[in-house]
Design a protein around this motif. Structure first.
Motif, PDB file in Angstrom:
ATOM      1  N   LEU A  60       0.823  -1.211   0.000  1.00 20.78           N
ATOM      2  CA  LEU A  60       0.000   0.000   0.000  1.00 20.78           C
ATOM      3  C   LEU A  60       0.857   1.261   0.000  1.00 20.78           C
ATOM      4  O   LEU A  60       0.422   2.313  -0.470  1.00 20.78           O
ATOM      5  CB  LEU A  60      -0.926   0.012   1.213  1.00 20.78           C
ATOM      6  N   ARG A  61       2.081   1.155   0.516  1.00 19.88           N
ATOM      7  CA  ARG A  61       2.974   2.324   0.545  1.00 19.88           C
ATOM      8  C   ARG A  61       3.642   2.580  -0.799  1.00 19.88           C
ATOM      9  O   ARG A  61       4.239   3.648  -0.995  1.00 19.88           O
ATOM     10  CB  ARG A  61       4.055   2.107   1.609  1.00 19.88           C
ATOM     11  N   GLN A  62       3.582   1.629  -1.683  1.00 18.22           N
ATOM     12  CA  GLN A  62       4.192   1.832  -3.004  1.00 18.22           C
ATOM     13  C   GLN A  62       3.423   2.900  -3.775  1.00 18.22           C
ATOM     14  O   GLN A  62       2.200   2.985  -3.664  1.00 18.22           O
ATOM     15  CB  GLN A  62       4.210   0.520  -3.787  1.00 18.22           C
ATOM     16  N   PRO A  63       4.099   3.715  -4.574  1.00 20.23           N
ATOM     17  CA  PRO A  63       3.391   4.792  -5.289  1.00 20.23           C
ATOM     18  C   PRO A  63       2.555   4.303  -6.464  1.00 20.23           C
ATOM     19  O   PRO A  63       1.690   5.041  -6.941  1.00 20.23           O
ATOM     20  CB  PRO A  63       4.539   5.697  -5.770  1.00 20.23           C
ATOM     21  N   GLU A  64       2.778   3.076  -6.925  1.00 24.15           N
ATOM     22  CA  GLU A  64       2.080   2.585  -8.123  1.00 24.15           C
ATOM     23  C   GLU A  64       0.758   1.914  -7.740  1.00 24.15           C
ATOM     24  O   GLU A  64       0.740   0.980  -6.926  1.00 24.15           O
ATOM     25  CB  GLU A  64       2.945   1.585  -8.888  1.00 24.15           C
ATOM     26  N   PRO A  65      -0.363   2.350  -8.311  1.00 24.71           N
ATOM     27  CA  PRO A  65      -1.665   1.729  -8.017  1.00 24.71           C
ATOM     28  C   PRO A  65      -1.716   0.218  -8.238  1.00 24.71           C
ATOM     29  O   PRO A  65      -2.385  -0.464  -7.454  1.00 24.71           O
ATOM     30  CB  PRO A  65      -2.626   2.470  -8.973  1.00 24.71           C
ATOM     31  N   PRO A  66      -1.035  -0.360  -9.257  1.00 23.85           N
ATOM     32  CA  PRO A  66      -1.105  -1.828  -9.381  1.00 23.85           C
ATOM     33  C   PRO A  66      -0.592  -2.563  -8.142  1.00 23.85           C
ATOM     34  O   PRO A  66      -1.156  -3.588  -7.759  1.00 23.85           O
ATOM     35  CB  PRO A  66      -0.219  -2.107 -10.606  1.00 23.85           C
ATOM     36  N   LEU A  67       0.456  -2.051  -7.489  1.00 26.96           N
ATOM     37  CA  LEU A  67       0.961  -2.712  -6.287  1.00 26.96           C
ATOM     38  C   LEU A  67       0.021  -2.494  -5.108  1.00 26.96           C
ATOM     39  O   LEU A  67      -0.159  -3.391  -4.277  1.00 26.96           O
ATOM     40  CB  LEU A  67       2.367  -2.219  -5.963  1.00 26.96           C
ATOM     41  N   GLN A  68      -0.596  -1.315  -5.036  1.00 29.78           N
ATOM     42  CA  GLN A  68      -1.598  -1.086  -3.999  1.00 29.78           C
ATOM     43  C   GLN A  68      -2.776  -2.041  -4.192  1.00 29.78           C
ATOM     44  O   GLN A  68      -3.312  -2.594  -3.222  1.00 29.78           O
ATOM     45  CB  GLN A  68      -2.084   0.363  -4.060  1.00 29.78           C
ATOM     46  N   HIS A  69      -3.154  -2.238  -5.435  1.00 33.90           N
ATOM     47  CA  HIS A  69      -4.238  -3.167  -5.766  1.00 33.90           C
ATOM     48  C   HIS A  69      -3.886  -4.578  -5.306  1.00 33.90           C
ATOM     49  O   HIS A  69      -4.727  -5.298  -4.734  1.00 33.90           O
ATOM     50  CB  HIS A  69      -4.475  -3.121  -7.273  1.00 33.90           C
ATOM     51  N   CYS A  70      -2.658  -4.987  -5.538  1.00 40.99           N
ATOM     52  CA  CYS A  70      -2.217  -6.320  -5.103  1.00 40.99           C
ATOM     53  C   CYS A  70      -2.242  -6.443  -3.582  1.00 40.99           C
ATOM     54  O   CYS A  70      -2.603  -7.500  -3.040  1.00 40.99           O
ATOM     55  CB  CYS A  70      -0.810  -6.598  -5.625  1.00 40.99           C
ATOM     56  N   GLY A  71      -1.855  -5.378  -2.878  1.00 38.08           N
ATOM     57  CA  GLY A  71      -1.899  -5.407  -1.431  1.00 38.08           C
ATOM     58  C   GLY A  71      -3.312  -5.616  -0.909  1.00 38.08           C
ATOM     59  O   GLY A  71      -3.543  -6.400   0.020  1.00 38.08           O
TER      60      GLY A  71
END
Length: 646
Positions: A344-355
């Protein structure tokens, strides 16, 4: 003639012959020198002497994109020579050359050629110098990180765009590199599993630098960025297996093999990585207590990449059947939460989505038992709520906000009653987002409603969290929504005020028996909300109507600051919807008709709020009278709660 001199002369003749055949474009002749049984037995023995000469004079010159485009047969011949000489060249010297070329490669063809030779070198290297193996693998990953990708992958995309992502040329090139890396590491892993010592069967397994651990870290790295940016293309119910799915599946299975079959081993290290603050030794570039454990070094195994490994295991259903069953659901939940926060702390929405999807899966499959409230003593819960609420309240990605709200609800409901109330209380005390606070208030109302209905219908004891002192604390947080008393901006907080009024009307209708203690709290609520809200509504309505009248008469210049404030508030609302840029102060000058439109809309909103306020007061007064009559009549059966919709 001395044998050494004779061997050198024969090797020099072989080198001249190879160059002559290449000059004559007799590529089959070059192949015959090393593939024909008679020729090969005589020529292979000379390769150690001329391997580096072949590399510098032939391979480096011809393994370039220009030659591949102009004369692909020459490129292929040089490629085959490179693989052959890698079997005989000095290991360390050749390794350094290949690392440099891999990082410099600018096409998949050149990258694949040098990578195939590096594979040969690493197998020859054996168990010696595992640090050198790690350097080689890092050079491969460096090349992958430097590949160009479309900007929208980092900015975020929806499911429809995700289905088409593999058709992009740059994405196609990235996947081709990943597939080639998979072909490169698979034989290396087989060799390591056969020749290297197996993991220590005791509790503490070997975690210092070794070929096996270096390859494990490399494989986990591959699951992070940039591959993780393609994860939004994954649709769980889709029957088609995309290239992204296949690459992720292969890498995940390889990681599990390299760890000896226990995919949860790394979870034991997550808390050390994410919870405990460790001092950084700038000279060594590592954190305190990590020197003897390569899995604790961020550069070796990035935490977000480790999170993507567990995302693949859980969300993509890649847990092997041999997974140990001894891990408790609470351990898996808390350990996974550290990884979720990292994503969730990553700036990229795809990684937030994965979280979010990772936590959703862990919550749904936690085994049915509630998470105990004492788990909230871990600071990771606060970090998670902070990061999630930022996404739910302010992310420009609509789908991400919706998924975040869905996950937030599941997260709160996963706890026992005391845990639910603790989370809601802390969020309502700290948040500033009216819409999210209104949602959480409504959620608390639903929790009390469920417990209240169970108590009324079945006689189930009312939990202490939903009555008395605890209920009062929570209810005051839910309904006391006027930050500046009668001077509060009612239009800015309209949604939350409306929600608070509806909550009061609901409890007035549903809890006539005062099970929760609502009627004991009502005088305080009237003092802190209902009375000042009524005054504020009267003031605001009179002010806006007078302002509208001045606009109609052309006398509004002195009040234009209010109009600008209203337009700025509208701009903020648009920003939160993902339409405009945040903080946009370039508001255009508006004319008389535009002012009237804004004022009419504001007055309509106030009238709507007033109607809800009046109706709620009527319900409260009517129910209070009914309760008094019943109390005066004696201990008779209280009628069932009214069915009026709330």
């Amino acid at each position: 003639m001395e044998p050494a001199i004779e061997a050198n002369a024969a090797a020099a003749n072989l080198l001249r012959l190879i160059k002559q055949l290449l000059l004559e474009k007799a590529y089959d002749g070059v192949r015959m020198l090393f593939q024909s049984p008679n020729e090969a037995s005589r020529n292979i023995q000379h390769m150690p002497l001329i391997a580096m000469d072949i590399y510098n004079d032939i391979c480096v010159v011809n393994l370039v994109d220009e030659v591949n485009g102009r004369e692909p047969e020459l490129f292929d011949c040089a490629n085959e020579l490179l693989k052959l000489l890698a079997e005989h060249a000095p290991v360390q010297e050749m390794m350094m050359e290949l690392m440099e070329k891999i990082e410099e490669s600018r096409s998949h063809a050149v990258f694949a050629a040098y990578l195939r030779a590096l594979q040969v070198i690493l197998v020859r290297q054996g168990q010696d110098k595992p640090q050198a193996v790690m350097w080689c693998l890092q050079s491969v990953f460096t090349r992958l990180k430097d590949l160009p990708l479309p900007e929208y992958l980092s900015e975020g995309y929806d499911e429809a765009a995700g289905r088409l992502v593999e058709q992009d040329k740059q994405v196609e090139d990235l996947l081709a590199h990943y597939i080639t890396v998979g072909l490169f590491e698979a034989p290396l892993l087989v060799d390591i599993l056969q020749r290297d010592p197996r993991p220590d069967p005791h509790i503490f397994r070997h975690s210092t630098m070794s070929r096996r651990n270096a390859l494990t870290c490399f494989l986990v790295q591959l699951l992070g960025k940039p591959l993780a940016l393609l994860e939004m293309s994954y649709v769980k119910d889709d029957l088609t297996h995309t290239y992204v799915h296949q690459v992720v599946k292969n890498l995940t299975q390889e990681v599990t093999k390299s760890m000896g079959g226990d995919p949860f081993y790394l979870l034991a290290l997550v808390e050390k990585r994410a919870r405990w603050e460790r001092k950084l030794n700038a000279a060594k570039g590592v954190y305190e207590m990590t020197g003897q454990n390569v899995f604790l070094i961020e550069d070796m195994m990035p935490l977000h990449a480790m999170a993507m490994y567990y995302h693949a295991l859980f969300v993509r259903d890649l847990l092997p059947p041999t997974t140990p069953k001894i891990y408790s659901p609470l351990f898996l939940f808390e350990s996974s939460l550290y990884l979720v926060v990292e994503l969730l702390r990553q700036p990229e929405p795809p990684l937030q989505h994965c979280g979010l999807r990772l936590l959703e899966h862990v919550l749904i499959n936690r085994g049915g038992a509630s998470v105990p409230h004492f788990s909230l003593q871990l600071d990771v819960h606060k970090r998670f709520c902070d990061e999630l609420c930022k996404i739910v309240g302010y992310s420009p990605q609509v789908g991400l906000r919706q998924l975040g709200l869905h996950v937030l609800r599941h997260y709160i409901l996963a706890f026992d009653d005391q845990g639910k109330c603790l989370i809601l209380k802390n969020l309502l005390e700290t948040l500033q987002h009216d819409g999210l606070m209104g949602y959480l208030s409504a959620m608390f109302k639903d929790l009390v409603d469920k417990a209240l209905m169970a108590h009324i219908r079945s006689g189930v004891a009312m939990p202490s969290e939903f009555r008395g002192k605890h209920f009062r604390e929570m209810l005051m947080l839910c309904v006391c929504v006027l930050p500046n008393d009668v001077k509060s901006d009612l239009l800015l907080h309209a949604d939350r005020i409306c929600n608070a009024i509806n909550i009061l009307r609901y409890f007035a209708l549903s809890d006539r028996r005062n099970v929760t203690g609502f009627w004991d709290i009502l005088p305080e609520i009237e003092k802190r909300l209902l009375v000042p809200l009524g005054t504020a509504l009267d003031f605001s309505m009179a002010h806006y109507k007078a302002y509208k009248e001045r606009v109609e008469n052309g006398q509004s210049a002195s009040d234009d600051a209010l109009m600008k404030k209203q337009l700025q508030m509208l701009a903020v609302n648009i920003t939160n919807s993902g339409i405009a840029g945040e903080g946009d102060s370039s508001l255009p000058d508006i004319g008389r008709q535009e002012k009237l439109d804004v004022l009419t809309s504001s007055i309509t909103s106030l009238e709507w709020l007033l109607s809800i306020y009046v109706r709620a007061n009527e319900v409260i007064e009517q129910t209070a009278r009914q309760r008094k009559l019943l109390q005066d009549a004696g201990p008779v059966l209280t009628p069932a709660p009214a069915t009026e919709p709330v």
